[in-house]
Scaffold this active site. Structure first.
Site, short mmCIF file in Angstrom:
data_model
loop_
_atom_site.label_atom_id
_atom_site.label_comp_id
_atom_site.label_asym_id
_atom_site.label_seq_id
_atom_site.Cartn_x
_atom_site.Cartn_y
_atom_site.Cartn_z
N PHE A 96 1.36 -2.49 -14.28
CA PHE A 96 2.60 -2.76 -14.97
C PHE A 96 3.50 -3.65 -14.12
CE2 PHE A 96 1.35 1.49 -16.60
CZ PHE A 96 1.26 1.18 -17.95
N ARG A 103 9.97 4.33 -13.82
CA ARG A 103 10.71 4.83 -14.99
C ARG A 103 9.93 5.93 -15.70
NH1 ARG A 103 11.93 -0.73 -15.44
NH2 ARG A 103 10.44 -1.09 -17.15
N ASP A 168 -6.63 -13.74 -11.98
CA ASP A 168 -6.93 -12.37 -12.38
C ASP A 168 -8.04 -11.76 -11.54
OD1 ASP A 168 -5.03 -12.53 -14.34
OD2 ASP A 168 -6.41 -12.44 -16.02
#
Length: 381
Positions: A96, A103, A168
């Site tokens: 993320f 959070r 990536d």
């Protein structure tokens, strides 16, 4: 054969490519990998085309041999089901943007508080800190920001995209895996876990070692396609054949260059490519363009001069060399029982199980790994 990670358990919160490929490598070395997916649709890669059975072929390739736990991480009650797993898991992989896991109450600090030995690997485009840390991006943005793309991106009238997702895989997957292994080794020695900050853009700079050396030393920075390994020399180029194929010519060293020149019958006055590189390249191109790929394939096999005909992926999968190496013996199986060649992984053969067929998990197939807590009714006798 041994599976060196057979006692290692991984919780994989990542999606799409960098993290899932990293945990695939770990799974192929014996680790138990549990994907944490959203209920209903699962991770986005499941929906990609082409479909192959219940999910996408891409998902099957990247998630072979893993498990799936479907939880709504925004629901505190469902999140709480992870706590027993987090207490004895070895590795967490997440992908993320910075701050998202915090959070959710799943930051490194949150998990380390219940499992101090956790190895927590965060893979992002720009890292956990810095002015660009929160910026959205994809592979093309990362290779563009790092300067890598500018070294060979084609002409303005015909821009060329790289044929692989370099950031990536080379900037995310591979650094994630070897830093996880380093952290495991460090934990063996110290008993301490670690938070690994894997930035895909940071990890592209090793690819430009030569450009950094040249630019800093000579103050003449390489441009677009003008350096030795990006098309600036006749000795390292793609040359079209008469039948629309390409020769990959890389006879950099003088002995290979002379063997190459002999094989294509390059005129003597053009063999000194330092005199007029453009003229030499033009002559080489004309010679290659005069014959079909099969002619050059045979000629270069005889000459052994670092020149080959560019193969299609289909041809490569049928190449006797790769088949003889055992590279293509493992299989992936879908929910219908159909099989295809599994994604080859860079895990040495002695550290993998024998070639076999394995499936990617169906969504939530392993929810029993995190059972719901039994409600306390407060009943008394």
């Amino acid at each position: 054969m041994t599976a060196p990670l057979k006692d290692i358990r991984v919780l994989d919160f990542s999606t799409l490519l960098p993290g899932p490929m990293a945990t695939l490598f770990l799974a192929e070395a014996g680790a138990e990998v549990i994907k944490i997916e959203r209920p209903g649709r699962g991770e986005e890669m499941r929906s990609y085309d082409p479909k192959w059975g219940q999910d996408s072929a891409n998902f099957a390739m990247l998630n072979r041999g893993k498990k799936s736990l479907a939880l709504d991480l925004k629901d505190p009650a469902q999140r709480a089901r992870l706590i027993p797993l987090l207490k004895d898991v070895d590795i967490v992989v997440e992908q993320f943007r910075p701050g998202v896991m915090a959070r959710l109450g799943l930051s490194y600090e949150d998990i380390a508080a219940i499992n101090p030995e956790i190895i927590y690997c965060s893979i992002t485009g720009y890292g956990q800190s810095g002015p660009k840390a929160a910026r959205a991006g994809h592979d093309l943005n990362y290779i563009g920001d790092s300067g890598l793309l500018a070294l060979s991106c084609g002409r303005p009238e015909a821009p060329v995209l790289p044929p692989a997702l370099i950031a990536d895989i080379a900037g995310g997957t591979y650094p994630a895996v070897f830093n996880i292994l380093l952290a495991l080794r460090d934990r063996d020695q110290t008993g301490k876990g670690a938070h690994l900050d894997i930035s895909m853009s940071d990890n592209l700079f090793p690819f430009m070692y030569w450009a950094m050396a040249e630019g800093q030393t000579t103050h003449q920075w390489p441009g677009n396609g003008d350096a030795l390994v990006t098309g600036g020399s006749p000795r390292y180029r793609l040359y079209p054949t008469s039948d629309g194929r390409f020769v990959a010519a890389a006879p950099i060293e003088e002995k290979f260059w002379q063997a190459f020149a002999d094989a294509i019958d390059l005129p003597d006055d053009l063999r000194d490519d330092t005199h007029d590189p453009a003229a030499t390249a033009q002559a080489v191109g004309a010679r290659i363009a005069d014959k079909p790929a099969d002619h050059w394939r045979a000629a270069f096999e005889r000459a052994d001069c670092c020149c080959t005909v560019v193969q299609t992926l289909q041809e490569a999968l049928q190449d006797p060399h790769f088949q003889s190496r055992g590279l293509l013996e493992h299989e992936v199986e879908n929910t219908d029982g159909a099989r295809q060649i599994a994604l080859p992984v860079p895990v040495a053969g002695q550290f993998r199980t024998a070639p076999h067929a394995a499936r990617a998990p169906t969504l939530g197939a392993d929810n029993d790994l995190a059972p719901q807590a039994t409600p306390n009714t407060g009943d008394t006798e």
